[in-house]
Write an enzyme that holds these catalytic residues in place. Structure first.
Site, PDB file in Angstrom:
ATOM      1  N   LEU A 144      41.453  51.616  56.133  1.00 57.05           N
ATOM      2  CA  LEU A 144      40.595  51.945  54.992  1.00 57.05           C
ATOM      3  C   LEU A 144      39.989  53.334  55.117  1.00 57.05           C
ATOM      4  O   LEU A 144      39.785  54.018  54.118  1.00 57.05           O
ATOM      5  CB  LEU A 144      39.470  50.904  54.868  1.00 57.05           C
ATOM      6  CG  LEU A 144      39.935  49.467  54.638  1.00 57.05           C
ATOM      7  CD1 LEU A 144      38.747  48.510  54.687  1.00 57.05           C
ATOM      8  CD2 LEU A 144      40.654  49.342  53.309  1.00 57.05           C
ATOM      9  N   GLY A 196      45.316  41.940  64.031  1.00 57.76           N
ATOM     10  CA  GLY A 196      46.101  42.312  65.204  1.00 57.76           C
ATOM     11  C   GLY A 196      46.407  43.786  65.285  1.00 57.76           C
ATOM     12  O   GLY A 196      47.288  44.198  66.056  1.00 57.76           O
ATOM     13  N   LYS A 208      39.104  54.264  45.224  1.00 62.42           N
ATOM     14  CA  LYS A 208      38.299  54.206  43.993  1.00 62.42           C
ATOM     15  C   LYS A 208      38.778  55.223  42.961  1.00 62.42           C
ATOM     16  O   LYS A 208      38.021  56.092  42.519  1.00 62.42           O
ATOM     17  CB  LYS A 208      36.813  54.414  44.311  1.00 62.42           C
ATOM     18  CG  LYS A 208      36.211  53.280  45.138  1.00 62.42           C
ATOM     19  CD  LYS A 208      34.704  53.466  45.318  1.00 62.42           C
ATOM     20  CE  LYS A 208      34.111  52.300  46.104  1.00 62.42           C
ATOM     21  NZ  LYS A 208      32.635  52.457  46.286  1.00 62.42           N
ATOM     22  N   GLY A 249      51.202  43.701  52.940  1.00 62.86           N
ATOM     23  CA  GLY A 249      51.034  44.526  51.750  1.00 62.86           C
ATOM     24  C   GLY A 249      52.309  45.165  51.258  1.00 62.86           C
ATOM     25  O   GLY A 249      53.380  45.019  51.834  1.00 62.86           O
ATOM     26  N   GLU A 276      53.593  40.356  63.973  1.00 60.74           N
ATOM     27  CA  GLU A 276      52.588  39.331  63.708  1.00 60.74           C
ATOM     28  C   GLU A 276      52.967  38.533  62.464  1.00 60.74           C
ATOM     29  O   GLU A 276      52.967  37.306  62.461  1.00 60.74           O
ATOM     30  CB  GLU A 276      51.247  40.036  63.510  1.00 60.74           C
ATOM     31  CG  GLU A 276      50.103  39.184  63.061  1.00 60.74           C
ATOM     32  CD  GLU A 276      48.843  40.025  62.900  1.00 60.74           C
ATOM     33  OE1 GLU A 276      48.404  40.628  63.898  1.00 60.74           O
ATOM     34  OE2 GLU A 276      48.305  40.093  61.781  1.00 60.74           O
ATOM     35  N   GLY A 282      52.727  45.423  58.958  1.00 63.90           N
ATOM     36  CA  GLY A 282      51.541  44.736  58.487  1.00 63.90           C
ATOM     37  C   GLY A 282      51.749  44.127  57.119  1.00 63.90           C
ATOM     38  O   GLY A 282      52.866  44.068  56.592  1.00 63.90           O
TER      39      GLY A 282
END
Length: 428
Positions: A318, A341, A366, A222, A243, A220
């Site tokens: 997340l 995806g 956070k 990042g 992807e 993915g």
């Protein structure tokens, strides 16, 4: 007719091309690096002048060129964004104007069908690489939904940029398929990855240890996938069916860790549907016979992914529910990104012979004040608990497949941040 004659017949200015787009129409925009800046600026000028209104703009993953033109806050009454994957651009718009964006939930793999059948397009605007002597452009960094939308739209307008690499793939775009051409030279949008936190380093170590020689990789976006790739340079005969193509995956090809020899589909080539990186990476893509770009409805089709053995899918999330379901697109009850995806590749990896599906996240958000492993999701289920296999945080990796709900909860609490474990256990 000679292809050069066809080219010059269709060659025009950005303003003249933008005049071909009608009010109250549906228009697809090339995503990410393929946003066509001159065309978008011309459309914005028309909207600003009041000669273009009611435009429904369809796209994934916008970036700065769109933000400065068609997605300007002052144009929202005349151009209505229909976004299928939110980025920083939409989040900033919504922070100022809560109703600014129409979010359209859709899997990345289904977007070509959406933009060719369910939502017939009046026009498509995108950036392409320069035409070759046979009359063919390529879609460059962005095949994705764009190559399908380009051919299904009533009008196709392309922006030819010499900086856009010529990328190998099926069905390059012929000049005879294009309604209008503009030429515009501009640097491609580049992305930089943020520095890794210690938690990311720990996760990358755990994930890399799960990837063996011969695996077929999907990574993915990042810095975490990049950190995983950096730890795979000693592997042998890796393959790539992903992807997103990135500089980190390109580095694995250059060092010899990736050979694609063991792949069942497109052996010898790294397959992808869009690419993001820096200028050296875009130069590397150009005319590179070792990479192959295909539409996203093929690349992300779980049935096609599963044809390769040993697929390893690495994605981020997340939130993880104690039962295993993942919310990978919403924060605090607000849309943050999109499904993309993720589920396509989770299911493709699960169906692959010897495949592994991995979803990773830091244990907290956070600045450590919120647990990402939760008793209740505050957003949609992006990847259902039935599909989830491996979950990895900096505190460990657990495989949820075949576990009861109680066993899943206990396993996930074991890789949650220690300061939240007691609270999570009380919620059972």
């Amino acid at each position: 007719m000679d292809v050069q004659d066809l080219y010059h017949q269709r060659l025009t200015t950005a303003d003249a091309a933008a005049a071909m787009v009608e009010s109250q129409s549906d228009v697809a925009m090339g995503m990410a690096t393929a946003e066509p800046p001159a065309l978008l600026a011309a459309l914005a000028r028309r909207a600003e002048a009041g000669t273009l209104h009611g435009l429904r703009l369809w796209y994934f993953h916008s970036m700065d060129h769109a933000a400065k033109t068609v997605l300007r806050p002052d144009l929202l009454g005349r151009i209505r964004p229909h976004c299928m994957f939110m980025s920083r651009v939409e989040r900033e718009l919504i922070a100022r104007h809560p109703d600014a964006v129409e979010f359209v939930p859709v899997a990345f793999s289904e977007s070509p069908a959406l933009l060719s059948r369910q939502r017939p397009l009046d026009a498509c605007v995108t950036m392409v690489s320069p035409m070759d002597r046979h009359g063919f452009f390529t879609f460059g960094t962005s095949n994705d939904y764009t190559s399908v939308a380009a051919r299904s739209a009533r009008k196709l307008i392309v922006e030819v940029n010499p900086a856009m690499p010529r990328v190998m793939g099926e069905r390059p775009l012929h000049v005879s398929e294009v309604d209008a051409i503009i030429e515009h030279s501009s640097p491609l949008t580049e992305v930089e990855e943020p520095a890794l936190a210690p938690e990311d380093e720990a996760i990358a170590e755990l994930v890399a240890a799960m990837i063996d020689d011969g695996a077929c990789l999907q990574m993915g976006i990042g810095n975490l996938p990049s950190a995983v790739c950096a730890r795979l340079r000693g592997r042998k005969d890796l393959g790539i069916h992903t992807e997103l193509m990135t500089p980190a995956l390109a580095a694995l090809m250059d060092c010899g860790a990736v050979t694609n020899r063991r792949k069942k589909t497109f052996p010898g080539r790294s397959v992808f549907t869009f690419a993001l990186g820096d200028r050296p990476f875009y130069d590397w893509l150009g005319d590179n016979q070792a990479v192959y770009s295909l539409p996203v409805d093929l690349v992300n089709d779980p049935r096609h992914i599963a044809k390769n053995d040993g697929v390893v899918s690495v994605n981020a999330t997340l939130q993880v529910h104690l039962g295993g379901a993942c919310n990978s697109e919403s924060m605090g009850g607000r849309q943050y990104s999109g499904a993309g995806g993720q589920l396509d590749f989770v299911r493709g990896a699960n169906a692959s012979n010897g495949g592994i599906s991995i979803i990773a996240c830091r244990s907290t958000a956070k600045q450590g004040t919120v647990s990402r492993i939760v008793a209740q999701l505050d957003g949609p289920v992006t990847t259902p608990r039935n599909d989830v296999r491996w979950i990895v945080t900096e505190y460990g990796a657990v495989n949820l497949h075949g576990k009861t709900m109680q066993e899943r909860a206990e396993a996930l609490i074991g890789i949650a941040h220690p300061k939240f474990r007691d609270e999570l256990a009380k919620s059972l």
